[in-house]
Scaffold this motif. Structure first.
Motif, PDB file in Angstrom:
ATOM      1  N   UNK A  51       0.796  -0.975   0.045  1.00  0.00           N
ATOM      2  CA  UNK A  51       0.033   0.013   0.004  1.00  0.00           C
ATOM      3  C   UNK A  51       0.735   1.168   0.024  1.00  0.00           C
ATOM      4  N   UNK A  52       2.141   1.087   0.769  1.00  0.00           N
ATOM      5  CA  UNK A  52       3.001   2.146   0.614  1.00  0.00           C
ATOM      6  C   UNK A  52       3.400   2.642  -0.782  1.00  0.00           C
ATOM      7  N   UNK A  53       3.632   1.599  -1.356  1.00  0.00           N
ATOM      8  CA  UNK A  53       4.237   1.851  -2.665  1.00  0.00           C
ATOM      9  C   UNK A  53       3.192   2.028  -3.654  1.00  0.00           C
ATOM     10  N   UNK A  54       1.871   2.056  -3.303  1.00  0.00           N
ATOM     11  CA  UNK A  54       1.017   2.385  -4.340  1.00  0.00           C
ATOM     12  C   UNK A  54       0.567   0.872  -5.328  1.00  0.00           C
ATOM     13  N   UNK A  55       1.163  -0.206  -4.933  1.00  0.00           N
ATOM     14  CA  UNK A  55       0.951  -1.265  -5.703  1.00  0.00           C
ATOM     15  C   UNK A  55      -0.503  -1.803  -5.362  1.00  0.00           C
ATOM     16  N   UNK A  56      -1.177  -1.665  -4.312  1.00  0.00           N
ATOM     17  CA  UNK A  56      -2.627  -1.574  -3.981  1.00  0.00           C
ATOM     18  C   UNK A  56      -2.904  -0.583  -3.160  1.00  0.00           C
ATOM     19  N   UNK A  57      -4.340  -0.711  -3.046  1.00  0.00           N
ATOM     20  CA  UNK A  57      -4.906   0.492  -2.671  1.00  0.00           C
ATOM     21  C   UNK A  57      -5.573   0.224  -1.287  1.00  0.00           C
ATOM     22  N   UNK A  58      -5.629   0.949  -0.215  1.00  0.00           N
ATOM     23  CA  UNK A  58      -6.536   0.348   1.265  1.00  0.00           C
ATOM     24  C   UNK A  58      -7.849   0.516   0.775  1.00  0.00           C
ATOM     25  N   UNK A  59      -8.677  -0.384   1.455  1.00  0.00           N
ATOM     26  CA  UNK A  59     -10.018  -0.152   1.447  1.00  0.00           C
ATOM     27  C   UNK A  59     -10.740   1.350   2.237  1.00  0.00           C
ATOM     28  N   UNK A  60      -9.884   1.264   3.406  1.00  0.00           N
ATOM     29  CA  UNK A  60     -10.079   2.533   3.981  1.00  0.00           C
ATOM     30  C   UNK A  60      -8.864   3.328   4.770  1.00  0.00           C
ATOM     31  N   UNK A  61      -9.130   4.282   5.131  1.00  0.00           N
ATOM     32  CA  UNK A  61      -7.754   4.832   5.900  1.00  0.00           C
ATOM     33  C   UNK A  61      -7.146   5.746   4.920  1.00  0.00           C
ATOM     34  N   UNK A  62      -6.054   6.496   5.682  1.00  0.00           N
ATOM     35  CA  UNK A  62      -5.278   7.308   4.499  1.00  0.00           C
ATOM     36  C   UNK A  62      -3.833   6.946   4.757  1.00  0.00           C
ATOM     37  N   UNK A  63      -2.995   7.211   3.871  1.00  0.00           N
ATOM     38  CA  UNK A  63      -1.390   7.044   3.871  1.00  0.00           C
ATOM     39  C   UNK A  63      -0.766   8.163   3.138  1.00  0.00           C
ATOM     40  N   UNK A  64      -0.021   8.848   3.763  1.00  0.00           N
ATOM     41  CA  UNK A  64       0.836   9.878   3.450  1.00  0.00           C
ATOM     42  C   UNK A  64       2.345   9.538   3.588  1.00  0.00           C
TER      43      UNK A  64
END
Length: 320
Positions: A51-64
């Protein structure tokens, strides 16, 4: 140094059908930290890194990352970020240097000018002419770090960098990560090895089945660690267990005897009791380190179960 966090992941959740791979976790990493994501296989570490590398997207929550996110900034969210997930791959028929030249060409800019520098950093300056097929596994791991450093990153992400290495390779990788950390680089390291994380990282998030069971400093975790365990094997383990419990020691059974835990003075007294009772002592050795024992206590209990007798929050943590 900027107050913007290197990684600011809040309430991340990722599911695959009925499986919750990452369950509402919060991980916040300050710039300049050497940070560990620790847990057994299946804990959710690699899902978090994907998720950090953008290879998959979270279903919920935020990541910066450094204040940028994929929804707002697209691929530029990874500016200043480099690393690898699982083992890095290279063209085996090409030399180490040629592999780096190809990767530098993809990145463009000044990456190509850094090849000699990064080969020196990872101790491959004398092997760059050799084809990668002749590299040891540890050398390929170090070449992966070199490829990551071509981007001159502010955040270096390493997924199980010592996994599969022999003791010498582990030593070399550990020394390399320490050198990079001393340069001021923010390092995010995932591992299933408590000993590796303890020797390298400042802070750690421990995961179990997708959830956070500990977040905080290694120093604070060490304060919660149980006493060192000893493995004891005798000709009469039943009587030995009785003697140990009479001393107030904790006892559990292992494949080859007993694991006894408690203050060293009481363990020493138990050994004297065993000899005094004419029981032959066939084996005595130290078991896992106290932090390793605590790691197993945190990660091997059932999900959601309390961490018995430990003053450790089983909740997502936040950067202090």
């Amino acid at each position: 140094m900027s107050d913007v966090l290197a990684v600011n992941a809040v309430n991340l959740t990722k599911t695959y059908g009925p499986l919750t791979a990452v369950d509402n976790i919060t991980v916040q990493i300050g710039q300049g930290e050497v940070y560990g994501i620790l847990g057994p296989n299946g804990a959710g570490k690699t899902t978090f890194l994907r998720m950090l590398f953008g290879l998959i997207r979270p279903d919920s929550g935020t990541l910066e990352v450094f204040g940028r996110s994929w929804p707002k900034n697209g691929v530029s969210a990874l500016d200043g970020v480099a690393g690898f997930i699982e083992s890095p791959k290279f063209y085996p028929g090409l030399t180490g240097r040629r592999n780096l030249q190809l990767l530098a060409g993809l990145d463009g800019g000044t990456a190509g000018r850094r090849i000699d520098e990064v080969l020196e950093v990872v101790d491959l300056a004398d092997r760059y002419r050799d084809k990668v097929r002749g590299y040891s596994f540890g050398m390929r791991q170090r070449l992966g770090v070199a490829a990551s450093l071509l981007r001159d990153p502010r955040l270096l992400v390493l997924d199980e960098p010592a996994n599969g290495l022999d003791p010498a390779g582990i030593r070399d990788m550990r020394a390399l990560v320490k050198r990079l950390a001393e340069s001021g680089l923010t390092v995010l390291l995932s591992s299933h090895d408590m000993g590796e994380v303890e020797q390298i990282c400042d802070d750690v998030t421990i995961m179990r089945t997708g959830s956070v069971v500990y977040h905080g400093s290694i120093a604070a975790l060490r304060e919660q660690a149980p006493a060192q365990a000893h493995r004891i094997s005798t000709t009469d383990d039943h009587r030995t267990e009785t003697l140990a419990r009479a001393r107030g020691l904790q006892v559990s059974h292992t494949e080859d005897g007993l694991a006894v835990r408690g203050p060293q003075r009481d363990v020493d007294a138990l050994i004297a009791d065993i000899i005094g009772a004419s029981i032959a002592l066939r084996g005595l050795s130290l078991s896992e380190t106290p932090l390793e024992a605590l790691f197993f206590m945190l990660t091997e209990s059932a999900p959601g179960a309390p961490t018995a007798d430990l003053n450790i929050p089983a909740t997502s943590g936040a950067h202090r």
